[in-house]
Design an enzyme around this catalytic site. Structure first.
Site, mmCIF file in Angstrom:
data_model
loop_
_atom_site.group_PDB
_atom_site.id
_atom_site.type_symbol
_atom_site.label_atom_id
_atom_site.label_comp_id
_atom_site.label_asym_id
_atom_site.label_seq_id
_atom_site.Cartn_x
_atom_site.Cartn_y
_atom_site.Cartn_z
ATOM 1 C CG HIS A 317 57.748 48.558 -2.584
ATOM 2 N ND1 HIS A 317 57.358 47.497 -2.970
ATOM 3 C CD2 HIS A 317 57.353 49.406 -2.146
ATOM 4 C CE1 HIS A 317 57.238 47.163 -2.018
ATOM 5 N NE2 HIS A 317 56.893 48.197 -0.948
ATOM 6 N N GLY A 318 57.304 49.700 -8.219
ATOM 7 C CA GLY A 318 56.826 50.339 -9.387
ATOM 8 C C GLY A 318 57.848 49.878 -10.178
#
Length: 453
Positions: A317-318
């Protein structure tokens, strides 16, 4: 370009639908049109990264054919892993890795982190799954053009759902575009558009106001409202995109897999992850969890495999510590439930449901924070039962009619049964389309949250 834009709704969308209807007897011609429009769709706002996406799709399409032809060889799959992981590492994780190295070892390395290509996490995962499935011999590959269209098809290109080759292989060669299918697709697309424009964007303003409030001034009520608003913002933003993608696919004769199954009705964290972003969960299950051994080698190894999968889910996700910690938080709870240290299945349903909502709320508070320090400050605000005067403006925003209506509608939609009666869907879609289009025209650009990933 985004689905919730006047340019898409007024130009590319009708061009794609009318073009496919006109070419409904010629599937290959439809594929060529859709591939060309997919490139236009991506280039509209990301023309500088169009070569990255296009070359990634072409490379995976070619490697998929090689992996199927030379299934006894490992080099096509190895090249695909190097290509896709390399793209992700350079654009998404290199800056974070250099920063960690500099802080840990005082290396003093300078690295100007590049901008992140739109949807890079999605098209690399889809391309990699194509090659790995060909390596396993599960399905025969398509032509190079079919492989490229599969990877960069605009409905699911930049934010999923992550479609497997087996999901649409037959439809790439033999499908029918009909007025009935277009109508069914509209009934799925329009509620998704309304979720995004009318609910997610309004709730996002509430969440932003809560997170922008100084840590020492934010009170318990504002912290809880902001956290709950972000949970619903993320859900309606992402599930709205998925609804639109599935609806668009249906218009063009494709049936994409579902990505959400009413996750807020879950009564355990395990159940939540069976209902939330289901195509990503299946991807990690098939390409990471099972190859690691799954649950076949005892509880300790199973727990380790789950922790690895959830850590990778967070990092996917990041590139940041908050995402990693969010993944580990969910992984730990799933492991505790699996080991029956936590037994929500044995609890009364309301208690199990409340536990699941609280676990998700705390996790997404961490997910939303810009840093571990910011997350710690936000969690500390939960203990400030009386907010300081500085939180008054943010709290006042929650009393505005649009925010109150969006909050109430969001809770109501989360609690509704999965499928509404057809007559209600038909009656509501026209009004939702008009309201959504007016909101788009009046407020401009509406980026999706998952475009960051």
């Amino acid at each position: 370009m985004v689905f919730s834009s006047a340019a898409f709704l007024s130009v590319l969308f009708p061009l794609a639908v009318l073009g496919c209807l006109a070419l409904r007897r010629w599937v290959r011609a439809q594929n060529m049109l859709l591939l060309a429009l997919s490139l236009v769709f991506y280039a509209w706002g990301e023309i500088g990264f169009l070569p990255v996406m296009a070359l990634s799709a072409l490379g995976n399409a070619l490697l998929g054919r090689a992996a199927y032809r030379f299934r006894e060889k490992r080099w096509p799959a190895a090249l695909a892993v190097a290509l896709n992981v390399g793209v992700l590492m350079y654009y998404k994780y290199a800056g974070f890795a250099v920063d960690v190295l500099n802080r840990a070892a005082g290396a003093g390395i300078f690295f100007a982190a590049p901008a992140l290509p739109l949807g890079v996490s999605f098209f690399t995962f889809q391309g990699l799954s194509y090659v790995l499935d060909m390596r396993r011999g599960e399905d025969a590959p398509g032509t190079v053009m079919e492989g490229c269209l599969y990877i960069c098809f605009f409905p699911q290109l930049v934010a999923g759902p992550i479609v497997r080759w087996s999901d649409i292989r037959r439809e790439l060669r033999d499908r029918r575009v009909t007025l009935e299918g277009v109508g069914d697709g509209f009934l799925r697309f329009i509620p998704g558009l309304a979720k995004k424009v009318l609910l997610a964007d309004t709730l996002g303003k509430l969440a932003d106001a809560a997170y922008a409030c100084p840590d020492g001034e934010r009170g318990t009520l504002l912290a809880l409202l902001g956290g709950a608003a972000f949970c619903m913002q993320l859900y309606f933003d992402f599930s709205g995109y998925s609804d639109m993608a599935i609806g668009l696919g249906r218009m063009f004769g494709f049936r994409f897999p579902e990505n959400f199954d009413r996750p807020w009705r879950s009564a355990s964290v395990q159940e939540f992850w069976r209902r939330w972003h289901m195509t990503l969960s299946r991807w990690f299950r098939d390409y990471v969890y099972i190859p690691l051994g799954g649950s076949r080698r005892g509880e300790a190894k199973t727990a380790l495999n789950l922790l690895i999968v959830f850590a990778l889910t967070g990092i996917w996700h990041g590139a940041g510590w908050t995402f990693l910690c969010w993944g580990l938080w969910n992984g730990l709870l799933v492991i505790l439930e699996r080991l029956r240290v936590l037994r929500p299945r044995d609890w009364p349903r309301p208690l199990a449901h409340a536990y699941t909502l609280l676990a998700a709320l705390l996790g997404f508070m961490l997910f939303r924070a810009d840093s571990i320090t910011a997350a710690a400050g936000y969690f500390a605000s939960l203990a400030h039962f009386v907010p300081a005067e500085g939180a008054a403006n943010a709290l006042l925003y929650t009393l505005q009619p649009p925010a109150v209506l969006a909050f109430a509608a969001g809770i109501g939609l989360c609690a509704l049964p999965g499928k509404l009666p057809d007559w209600l869907r038909y009656m509501s879609c026209g009004a939702l389309l008009v309201l959504s289009y007016l909101a788009i025209v009046s407020s401009g650009y509406h980026p999706f949250l998952y475009f960051r990933f």
